[in-house]
Design a protein around this motif. Structure first.
Motif, PDB file in Angstrom:
ATOM      1  N   ASN A  90       0.962  -1.212   0.205  1.00 20.34           N
ATOM      2  CA  ASN A  90      -0.161  -0.275   0.022  1.00 20.34           C
ATOM      3  C   ASN A  90       1.262   1.468  -0.021  1.00 20.34           C
ATOM      4  N   PRO A  91       1.266   2.237  -1.052  1.00 17.70           N
ATOM      5  CA  PRO A  91       2.192   2.567  -1.649  1.00 17.70           C
ATOM      6  C   PRO A  91       1.840   4.613  -0.552  1.00 17.70           C
ATOM      7  N   LEU A  92       0.357   4.000   0.073  1.00 17.46           N
ATOM      8  CA  LEU A  92      -0.061   5.426   0.240  1.00 17.46           C
ATOM      9  C   LEU A  92      -0.475   5.104   2.286  1.00 17.46           C
ATOM     10  N   SER A  93       0.721   4.617   2.881  1.00 21.73           N
ATOM     11  CA  SER A  93      -0.186   4.241   4.146  1.00 21.73           C
ATOM     12  C   SER A  93       1.615   3.885   4.749  1.00 21.73           C
ATOM     13  N   GLY A  94       1.426   3.575   5.698  1.00 21.94           N
ATOM     14  CA  GLY A  94       3.022   4.369   6.910  1.00 21.94           C
ATOM     15  C   GLY A  94       3.295   5.111   7.254  1.00 21.94           C
ATOM     16  N   ASN A 122      -4.493   6.818   5.610  1.00 26.19           N
ATOM     17  CA  ASN A 122      -3.820   6.259   5.940  1.00 26.19           C
ATOM     18  C   ASN A 122      -1.979   6.210   6.499  1.00 26.19           C
ATOM     19  N   LEU A 123      -1.441   7.620   5.795  1.00 29.97           N
ATOM     20  CA  LEU A 123      -0.540   7.495   6.046  1.00 29.97           C
ATOM     21  C   LEU A 123      -0.299   8.428   7.563  1.00 29.97           C
ATOM     22  N   GLU A 124       1.419   8.199   8.213  1.00 26.68           N
ATOM     23  CA  GLU A 124       1.171   8.899   9.620  1.00 26.68           C
ATOM     24  C   GLU A 124       2.297   8.975   8.742  1.00 26.68           C
ATOM     25  N   ILE A 125       2.398  10.904   9.472  1.00 16.99           N
ATOM     26  CA  ILE A 125       3.663  11.919   9.303  1.00 16.99           C
ATOM     27  C   ILE A 125       4.219  12.375  10.391  1.00 16.99           C
ATOM     28  N   VAL A 126       5.403  12.254  10.452  1.00 19.40           N
ATOM     29  CA  VAL A 126       6.122  12.456  11.969  1.00 19.40           C
ATOM     30  C   VAL A 126       7.158  13.863  11.725  1.00 19.40           C
ATOM     31  N   LEU A 127       6.433  14.855  11.850  1.00 20.50           N
ATOM     32  CA  LEU A 127       7.563  16.317  11.586  1.00 20.50           C
ATOM     33  C   LEU A 127       8.542  16.244  12.303  1.00 20.50           C
ATOM     34  N   ILE A 128      10.018  17.246  11.721  1.00 16.84           N
ATOM     35  CA  ILE A 128      11.245  17.676  12.277  1.00 16.84           C
ATOM     36  C   ILE A 128      11.351  18.710  11.610  1.00 16.84           C
TER      37      ILE A 128
END
Length: 308
Positions: A90-94, A122-128
């Motif tokens: 699933n390219p648009l998840s994780g 479904n995409l979890e974004i972690v921002l730095i």
């Protein structure tokens, strides 16, 4: 030929980064004795001493530092391999870790993140948030997957894609003699009043480039470490500065006692480009393409003068 294991390489890079066996062991979720034994096995395998051990601290030897650097690249490639396999399902998840520079994040993210959540639920974004050079270091080390930077900028051979452009505005005290102007050319600016961000911030170079000025063209006695500080300096009458278009409708600017005049854009020079940067080995291209499109579409719906 016996080869080092990924676990051994992880132990080494953690010790080099933390400079402390205990902290490195905690980072790797193992006991200190397990980590120490793993590094000793690696030293025996490679037949070199990787670390200098004292009672107070641990430091890499010259060859240990070089091997740790290459080990980090191997670990990064290994993580990219796992990401590639997962994205096939699933390219648009994780999860995806995104670095953003400080002169973009407070203005861009509130506009684009709602669209990203809607388009990519479904995409979890972690921002730095960090400065451009350090974000490139993180990219090369594999601690982030993609960075949002402003261009032109040396991306060290990493892959990048521009998704927006924006002009600059001149910020000045309301009492300034140029405050009533409809538009200003770079040649109209009193460079002895120009305030810039400190070295290390890419917007400093972009502002100088937009005005076609040398690095010496600024007030020597005053430099700021954030855009907010620059605006406060301008409001206090210390000089003038350039701010990007995406910042002009922010609370930081609208609540400041300053005037804004657009900088004339001749031959598309007085602009900065916004885009994504990633490692060539990072193969989740479908995710990156969708992110770039979502960012661009979200910005096109705002009042900003940003266009893909």
């Amino acid at each position: 030929m016996r080869l080092p294991t990924l676990r051994q390489l992880q132990y080494l890079t953690s010790v080099v980064e933390e400079k402390h066996f205990g902290h490195a062991a905690e980072k790797c979720f193992v006991t200190q004795s397990t980590l120490s034994a793993g590094i000793q096995d690696l030293e025996q395998l490679l037949e070199v001493s990787l670390l200098e051990r004292t009672n107070r601290k641990v430091l890499p030897t010259p060859i240990g530092e070089e091997i740790a650097s290459r080990a980090q690249q191997i670990l990064s490639l290994s993580e990219d391999l796992v990401d590639l396999a997962q994205s096939e399902k699933n390219p648009l998840s994780g999860r995806i870790q995104i670095g953003v520079i400080p002169t973009i994040s407070p203005f861009l993210l509130p506009k684009v993140l709602p669209s990203v959540r809607k388009q990519l639920p479904n995409l979890e974004i972690v921002l730095i948030e960090d400065q451009s050079e350090r974000l490139l270091d993180r990219l090369e080390a594999g601690s982030i997957d993609v960075a949002v930077l402003a261009f032109p900028f040396n991306t060290r051979g990493l892959t990048h894609r521009v998704f927006a452009k924006e002009p600059f505005w001149i910020a000045m005290p309301k009492s300034h003699k140029l405050a009533k102007a409809k538009k200003l050319k770079a040649a109209d600016l009193p460079t002895n009043e120009l305030l810039l961000l400190a070295e290390g911030h890419c917007m400093r170079e972009h502002a100088l480039s937009a005005c076609q000025l040398p690095a010496s063209a600024q007030r020597k006695s005053v430099q700021a470490t954030s855009l907010y500080t620059l605006i406060e300096m301008v409001a206090s009458g210390l000089g003038i500065t350039l701010i990007p278009d995406m910042a002009i409708n922010s609370d930081m600017v609208s609540h400041s006692d300053i005037s804004l005049v657009p900088l004339e854009n001749n031959n598309n020079q007085a602009v900065r480009e916004i885009g994504l940067v990633w490692r060539p080995s990072f193969r989740r291209t479908a995710t990156l393409e969708q992110l770039a499109k979502t960012f661009s579409d979200a910005l096109a719906d705002t009042d900003y003068s940003l266009r893909a």
